[in-house]
Design a protein around this motif. Sequence first.
Motif, PDB file in Angstrom:
ATOM      1  N   MET A 961       0.851  -1.184   0.000  1.00  0.00           N
ATOM      2  CA  MET A 961       0.000   0.000   0.000  1.00  0.00           C
ATOM      3  C   MET A 961       0.895   1.245   0.000  1.00  0.00           C
ATOM      4  SD  MET A 961      -3.122   0.681   2.614  1.00  0.00           S
ATOM      5  CE  MET A 961      -4.314   1.969   2.320  1.00  0.00           C
ATOM      6  N   THR A 962       0.662   2.131  -0.958  1.00  0.00           N
ATOM      7  CA  THR A 962       1.505   3.331  -1.047  1.00  0.00           C
ATOM      8  C   THR A 962       0.677   4.613  -1.099  1.00  0.00           C
ATOM      9  OG1 THR A 962       1.576   3.140  -3.444  1.00  0.00           O
ATOM     10  CG2 THR A 962       3.397   2.161  -2.241  1.00  0.00           C
ATOM     11  N   GLN A 963      -0.618   4.488  -0.927  1.00  0.00           N
ATOM     12  CA  GLN A 963      -1.440   5.691  -0.947  1.00  0.00           C
ATOM     13  C   GLN A 963      -2.515   5.590   0.110  1.00  0.00           C
ATOM     14  OE1 GLN A 963      -2.722   6.021  -5.001  1.00  0.00           O
ATOM     15  NE2 GLN A 963      -1.279   7.664  -5.424  1.00  0.00           N
ATOM     16  N   LEU A 964      -2.871   6.736   0.649  1.00  0.00           N
ATOM     17  CA  LEU A 964      -3.990   6.753   1.570  1.00  0.00           C
ATOM     18  C   LEU A 964      -5.243   7.123   0.787  1.00  0.00           C
ATOM     19  CD1 LEU A 964      -2.617   8.589   4.737  1.00  0.00           C
ATOM     20  CD2 LEU A 964      -2.991   6.149   4.388  1.00  0.00           C
ATOM     21  N   PRO A 965      -6.321   6.391   0.993  1.00  0.00           N
ATOM     22  CA  PRO A 965      -7.560   6.754   0.290  1.00  0.00           C
ATOM     23  C   PRO A 965      -8.108   8.073   0.838  1.00  0.00           C
ATOM     24  CG  PRO A 965      -7.971   5.030   1.910  1.00  0.00           C
ATOM     25  CD  PRO A 965      -6.492   5.242   1.894  1.00  0.00           C
ATOM     26  N   GLU A 966      -8.805   8.792  -0.018  1.00  0.00           N
ATOM     27  CA  GLU A 966      -9.419  10.043   0.447  1.00  0.00           C
ATOM     28  C   GLU A 966     -10.762   9.722   1.069  1.00  0.00           C
ATOM     29  OE1 GLU A 966      -9.497  13.341  -2.242  1.00  0.00           O
ATOM     30  OE2 GLU A 966      -7.513  12.836  -3.053  1.00  0.00           O
ATOM     31  N   LEU A 967     -10.755   9.567   2.367  1.00  0.00           N
ATOM     32  CA  LEU A 967     -11.993   9.211   3.054  1.00  0.00           C
ATOM     33  C   LEU A 967     -12.575  10.453   3.719  1.00  0.00           C
ATOM     34  CD1 LEU A 967     -10.772   5.901   4.721  1.00  0.00           C
ATOM     35  CD2 LEU A 967     -11.998   6.174   2.567  1.00  0.00           C
ATOM     36  N   ASP A 968     -13.867  10.416   3.878  1.00  0.00           N
ATOM     37  CA  ASP A 968     -14.544  11.586   4.420  1.00  0.00           C
ATOM     38  C   ASP A 968     -14.624  11.488   5.948  1.00  0.00           C
ATOM     39  OD1 ASP A 968     -15.796  13.968   4.462  1.00  0.00           O
ATOM     40  OD2 ASP A 968     -17.785  13.181   3.961  1.00  0.00           O
ATOM     41  N   THR A 969     -13.474  11.359   6.564  1.00  0.00           N
ATOM     42  CA  THR A 969     -13.454  11.316   8.028  1.00  0.00           C
ATOM     43  C   THR A 969     -12.418  12.318   8.519  1.00  0.00           C
ATOM     44  OG1 THR A 969     -11.672   9.678   8.122  1.00  0.00           O
ATOM     45  CG2 THR A 969     -13.935   8.830   8.014  1.00  0.00           C
ATOM     46  N   ALA A 970     -12.610  12.770   9.726  1.00  0.00           N
ATOM     47  CA  ALA A 970     -11.680  13.751  10.285  1.00  0.00           C
ATOM     48  C   ALA A 970     -10.280  13.155  10.394  1.00  0.00           C
ATOM     49  CB  ALA A 970     -12.174  14.203  11.656  1.00  0.00           C
ATOM     50  N   GLU A 971     -10.211  11.868  10.763  1.00  0.00           N
ATOM     51  CA  GLU A 971      -8.905  11.227  10.924  1.00  0.00           C
ATOM     52  C   GLU A 971      -8.168  11.151   9.588  1.00  0.00           C
ATOM     53  OE1 GLU A 971     -11.722  10.162  12.164  1.00  0.00           O
ATOM     54  OE2 GLU A 971     -11.341  10.375  14.308  1.00  0.00           O
ATOM     55  N   SER A 972      -8.937  10.812   8.552  1.00  0.00           N
ATOM     56  CA  SER A 972      -8.329  10.724   7.225  1.00  0.00           C
ATOM     57  C   SER A 972      -7.813  12.092   6.788  1.00  0.00           C
ATOM     58  CB  SER A 972      -9.355  10.189   6.223  1.00  0.00           C
ATOM     59  OG  SER A 972      -8.831  10.261   4.916  1.00  0.00           O
ATOM     60  N   SER A 973      -8.624  13.138   6.959  1.00  0.00           N
ATOM     61  CA  SER A 973      -8.182  14.468   6.524  1.00  0.00           C
ATOM     62  C   SER A 973      -6.941  14.900   7.294  1.00  0.00           C
ATOM     63  CB  SER A 973      -9.240  15.540   6.741  1.00  0.00           C
ATOM     64  OG  SER A 973     -10.506  15.024   6.635  1.00  0.00           O
ATOM     65  N   ARG A 974      -6.939  14.658   8.584  1.00  0.00           N
ATOM     66  CA  ARG A 974      -5.782  15.079   9.389  1.00  0.00           C
ATOM     67  C   ARG A 974      -4.520  14.365   8.922  1.00  0.00           C
ATOM     68  NH1 ARG A 974      -8.927  14.278  14.285  1.00  0.00           N
ATOM     69  NH2 ARG A 974      -9.883  16.246  14.866  1.00  0.00           N
ATOM     70  N   THR A 975      -4.615  13.062   8.754  1.00  0.00           N
ATOM     71  CA  THR A 975      -3.422  12.297   8.369  1.00  0.00           C
ATOM     72  C   THR A 975      -2.934  12.725   6.992  1.00  0.00           C
ATOM     73  OG1 THR A 975      -4.419  10.467   9.586  1.00  0.00           O
ATOM     74  CG2 THR A 975      -2.481   9.961   8.264  1.00  0.00           C
ATOM     75  N   ARG A 976      -3.871  12.863   6.064  1.00  0.00           N
ATOM     76  CA  ARG A 976      -3.450  13.257   4.714  1.00  0.00           C
ATOM     77  C   ARG A 976      -2.890  14.673   4.700  1.00  0.00           C
ATOM     78  NH1 ARG A 976      -7.598  13.572   1.503  1.00  0.00           N
ATOM     79  NH2 ARG A 976      -9.176  13.061   3.065  1.00  0.00           N
ATOM     80  N   ALA A 977      -3.532  15.562   5.485  1.00  0.00           N
ATOM     81  CA  ALA A 977      -3.034  16.944   5.534  1.00  0.00           C
ATOM     82  C   ALA A 977      -1.601  16.974   6.061  1.00  0.00           C
ATOM     83  CB  ALA A 977      -3.936  17.795   6.421  1.00  0.00           C
ATOM     84  N   PHE A 978      -1.347  16.140   7.052  1.00  0.00           N
ATOM     85  CA  PHE A 978       0.002  16.129   7.630  1.00  0.00           C
ATOM     86  C   PHE A 978       1.024  15.601   6.616  1.00  0.00           C
ATOM     87  CE2 PHE A 978       3.191  14.007  10.507  1.00  0.00           C
ATOM     88  CZ  PHE A 978       3.808  15.180  10.892  1.00  0.00           C
ATOM     89  N   ILE A 979       0.673  14.517   5.943  1.00  0.00           N
ATOM     90  CA  ILE A 979       1.605  13.939   4.959  1.00  0.00           C
ATOM     91  C   ILE A 979       1.810  14.902   3.779  1.00  0.00           C
ATOM     92  CG2 ILE A 979       1.918  12.045   3.310  1.00  0.00           C
ATOM     93  CD1 ILE A 979       0.552  10.218   5.391  1.00  0.00           C
ATOM     94  N   ASP A 980       0.721  15.505   3.319  1.00  0.00           N
ATOM     95  CA  ASP A 980       0.851  16.466   2.219  1.00  0.00           C
ATOM     96  C   ASP A 980       1.772  17.618   2.618  1.00  0.00           C
ATOM     97  OD1 ASP A 980      -0.818  14.942   0.737  1.00  0.00           O
ATOM     98  OD2 ASP A 980      -2.596  16.218   0.975  1.00  0.00           O
ATOM     99  N   TRP A 981       1.570  18.073   3.839  1.00  0.00           N
ATOM    100  CA  TRP A 981       2.387  19.195   4.318  1.00  0.00           C
ATOM    101  C   TRP A 981       3.865  18.814   4.371  1.00  0.00           C
ATOM    102  CZ3 TRP A 981       4.940  19.674   9.237  1.00  0.00           C
ATOM    103  CH2 TRP A 981       5.406  20.957   9.527  1.00  0.00           C
ATOM    104  N   LEU A 982       4.145  17.606   4.844  1.00  0.00           N
ATOM    105  CA  LEU A 982       5.541  17.150   4.866  1.00  0.00           C
ATOM    106  C   LEU A 982       6.109  17.129   3.444  1.00  0.00           C
ATOM    107  CD1 LEU A 982       5.394  14.143   7.383  1.00  0.00           C
ATOM    108  CD2 LEU A 982       6.382  16.393   7.798  1.00  0.00           C
ATOM    109  N   ARG A 983       5.295  16.662   2.515  1.00  0.00           N
ATOM    110  CA  ARG A 983       5.774  16.561   1.129  1.00  0.00           C
ATOM    111  C   ARG A 983       6.015  17.932   0.506  1.00  0.00           C
ATOM    112  NH1 ARG A 983       2.009  11.500  -0.925  1.00  0.00           N
ATOM    113  NH2 ARG A 983       3.674   9.934  -0.820  1.00  0.00           N
ATOM    114  N   GLU A 984       5.159  18.872   0.859  1.00  0.00           N
ATOM    115  CA  GLU A 984       5.296  20.209   0.258  1.00  0.00           C
ATOM    116  C   GLU A 984       6.565  20.911   0.710  1.00  0.00           C
ATOM    117  OE1 GLU A 984       1.794  22.131   1.620  1.00  0.00           O
ATOM    118  OE2 GLU A 984       0.485  20.821   0.431  1.00  0.00           O
TER     119      GLU A 984
END
Length: 1033
Positions: A961-984
């Motif tokens: 698994m190399t991607q996080l699915p875009e789920l409509d949950t607060a936990e999903s948004s937080r985790t993805r936001a954090f990873i995106d921010w690290l990448r940026e």
Amino acid sequence: MSSSGFASQNGAGGTYANGPSSNPVALYPSNQGYMAPPQPTYLNSTLAKAPTPPGPNSNRLQPSPVGMSQHSPQQPASPNHRPVLTAASQSSPTPPNSYYQHPQQPPSWHYGGAPPPAANHVSSALGPPPQQPSATYSSGASTPPVFQNNMQPVGPAPPYSSLSSVAMPAPPALNFVAPQTHPPYGIPPTAMRGTPPPPATGVQPPPPHAYHNDAGPYSSQPGQMNRPMGTAYPSLQPTAYQSMPGMQKSPHIQPTAQLYQQPSVGMAQLSPSLAALNLQSETPEALRVVNLLQERNLLPPGMVTAPTPCLPQDLQKINCSPEVFRCTLTSIPQTQALLNKAKLPLGLLLHPFKDLSQLPVVTSSNIVRCRSCRTYINPFVSFMDQRKWKCNLCYRVNDVPEEFMYNPVSRSYGTPHKRPEVQNATIEFIAPSEYMLRPPQPAAYLFLLDVSHNAVETGYLDVVCQTLLENLDVLPGDARTKIGFITFDSTVHFYNLQEGLSQPQMLIVSDIEDVFIPTPDSLSVNLKEGKELVQDLLKSLPQMFSKTMETQSALGPALQAAFKLLSPTGGRMSVFQTQLPTVGAGALKPREESGQKASAKDVLHLAPATDFYKKLALDCSGQHIAVDLFLLSAQYCDLSSLGCMSRYSAGSVHYYPSYHKLHNPSQTECFQKDLKRYLTRKIGFEAVMRIRCTKGLSIHTFHGNFFVRSTDLLSLPNVNPDAGFAVQMSIDENLLDMQAVSFQAALLYTSSKGERRIRVHTLCLPVVNSLSDIFAGADVQAITCLLASMAVDRSVSASLSDARDALTNAAIDSLTSYRTSVLTIQQPGLLIPVCLRLFPLYILALLKHKAFRTGTSARLDERVFAMCQLKYQPLAYLMLMIHPALYRVDDLTDEGALNIDERTIPQPRTLQLSVEKLSRDAAFLMDNGTVIYLWIGRNCSPAFITQVLGVQSYAAIPQNMTQLPELDTAESSRTRAFIDWLRERRPFYPTLHIIRDESQLKADFMQNMIEDRTESALSYYEFLLHLQQQVSK
Ligand SMILES: [Zn+2]
């Protein structure tokens, strides 16, 4: 080995045993939950044999003299490799592999007070750049003994249940995650830097004026920055100093304007220096003594920030951003003798072409520079009066030109000190014609593509062609931009793209011994005019070779052809290679020995096998051509030889060691994203960079990718925003009577739009005359990065083990100096000032870094690539590669989160890199710069697994698994936001791997657990004990 060393260690052990009584707090606020079975851990080794760290129940874990005697030399040495560290029978007290000069010894890596040998640096056109120090290094005649202890490798960890039988404290579960539950001895957040904190972490200090990003009009408010410092005229603003904020702190501080006005006159009256006063009044925290054997939680909760130089506040505000320009010592020693005594390296780290959100750009027909040393006028010069300014590098008094009297910002006359040049430590000039040797050339791009069977099989060609097709319109350039293509296997293929042709024409040159250019004018064409043909070619290239059975690679001849093609204009050559070049000039033979992968103490073949690629690079450099290398291969390609083409031509190296379109989709994604960044990022052509410093200081060794043209001038055919540089410096003349010194980097380049531009960065630092002030200003990250570059050179010029010893000795030397010369009260323990508290950890991290590690399998090319990165990456990215960041992420909250563009980005606390920080009922994210691992514990809450990973259970997590699915949950948004921010936050794209216990990548993840012991390397605690033993000698 004599036993004397151990006598002192036993003494140290006794010393250490005092620790727990004075420290009633747990050293390890660890949860005991998780022990990875195959990974020996610090805790394991502690429990097994090693002296035990102090803890609340120290009555059980307190080390006894018996415990320490387990280190006795009579015990059989560990069968595993131990670093060879110091020589017992050594005649000199300086360890053999020191980075510093011993008073009685000739300089080793350090150039002492003597000027550098000119031959090494003032290179002729084909002379070697000073990549290797010319001073010979004396490695000591005696055989250094091996550091022994009997802390045997733990081997398989005890069964999980056995841990529960150990009476460890039961701290609140996972309290290390919650910032509010710092152990009382932890470093409070304010202790993270030695001096008053900079305004914001990771953000360029806002320039006082809001300039347009380009040569647009100024939008600043005149008068917004009423800065009397340095540039004020006594006659004009005689009373302004009284109201300065920086002045109120200490009544003793002299107005800086006066200091700068009259640097030599009146200095004698100034009792302790300005900087020293500042240090005394503002930075006791930087020197707070830490006993590393007692304080464990040394990482700040967030990023480690650069120390702020002790300058008056208004000078500090205007100083160059540490993201662009940093010095290993933010307080410069007054003399080389003092520097030698501190045993800390002096050098600069630069990121000169970094993408900046705000960059003032000035168009001027007359760029004001010192008539004597050619320094650009900058915020740290002093104005004698309205018509005269004194250079801060050579102290010559210069006239203020008439046109400089007019200030375009305030649109007023007579305030030259308010000009943008004197208000900004980073500024860019549009250069007039005198800065051109020839008319600015068009942006020219040439792509060299490996189309052998091996290359086609990886599927990389599709990605290159597709990415290029998508980005053709955004390649930096203008109407004159040129583009061309060469492909090669056993022959070299050119493509005629001349306007008017109905389709691209392929021309094959099979005489690779003497490659000629068939139709020079139609092979590199105007992109705008030839765009349709270029698009046709990119669409058809992947198919053209899909059936090829050609296995040979004539890379050398292809490079020779490319050189000829680009020579008239200069430009950028992008080389894509998937195997060892086999035919024609520059052909290479496999050098990687299978046995070498296993456990060699010294690694062979770190130096190039041929000078073909270096010579080619120097030819290219002479014609303003840079060569960037993309190596996509699972097999050995001799990167140490091939890398020379980029190193000496100021190119960059990108390596995808297991690239395959089908077998490794995550690397394909990574390559695709990196390539897009590469194609579209800013680029400067025909560049040179000169670094100047205040008289008395001198630069002697450069690190990075470039060719040294003269003592202080680097030739950079291309410059890109992702390139970092480092330089080592020495103090040739005593800096007596100087309050501050300055460093100026000037980068002259041709923009992709054909403008000649000069980007100037000026850094000002205080001069100090006491060792404690030097230590207080030490920048541990800059020191680590400079040492890393020096150690790469040492690995190539001497040996890997030599470089490793020298790294360890760097820590020992500075700690010893601190203990013997700075500490007034001797206390037990391993003592270090707060500002350097991470130094031993970072040194250990370097020893375990892919570039320098021994005893574990490492592919030669991967090691060489790691070394390339250490020399070339800017500090911010490099630190992550040296010491990855670990976070717990299954309990992210919005507390303390950042808000950027209406996105909420959680900010979890960084954790120590130790398995003991992991817990089976949580999820952790590790970021090592190029890869982000999301490790899911076996008992991680089902809520996290379903709401973030989108699968029903732990067992259902897919293997790759190399991607996080875009789920409509607060936990999903937080985790993805954090990873995106690290990448940026970095230019190149780190891949994400979601792993669990069974994953193949778990070993890679665990390899980053720097604080833990491995079969072949010490744990952090063991390393500290070793340092203590050496320091106490
Ligand atoms: Zn000057």
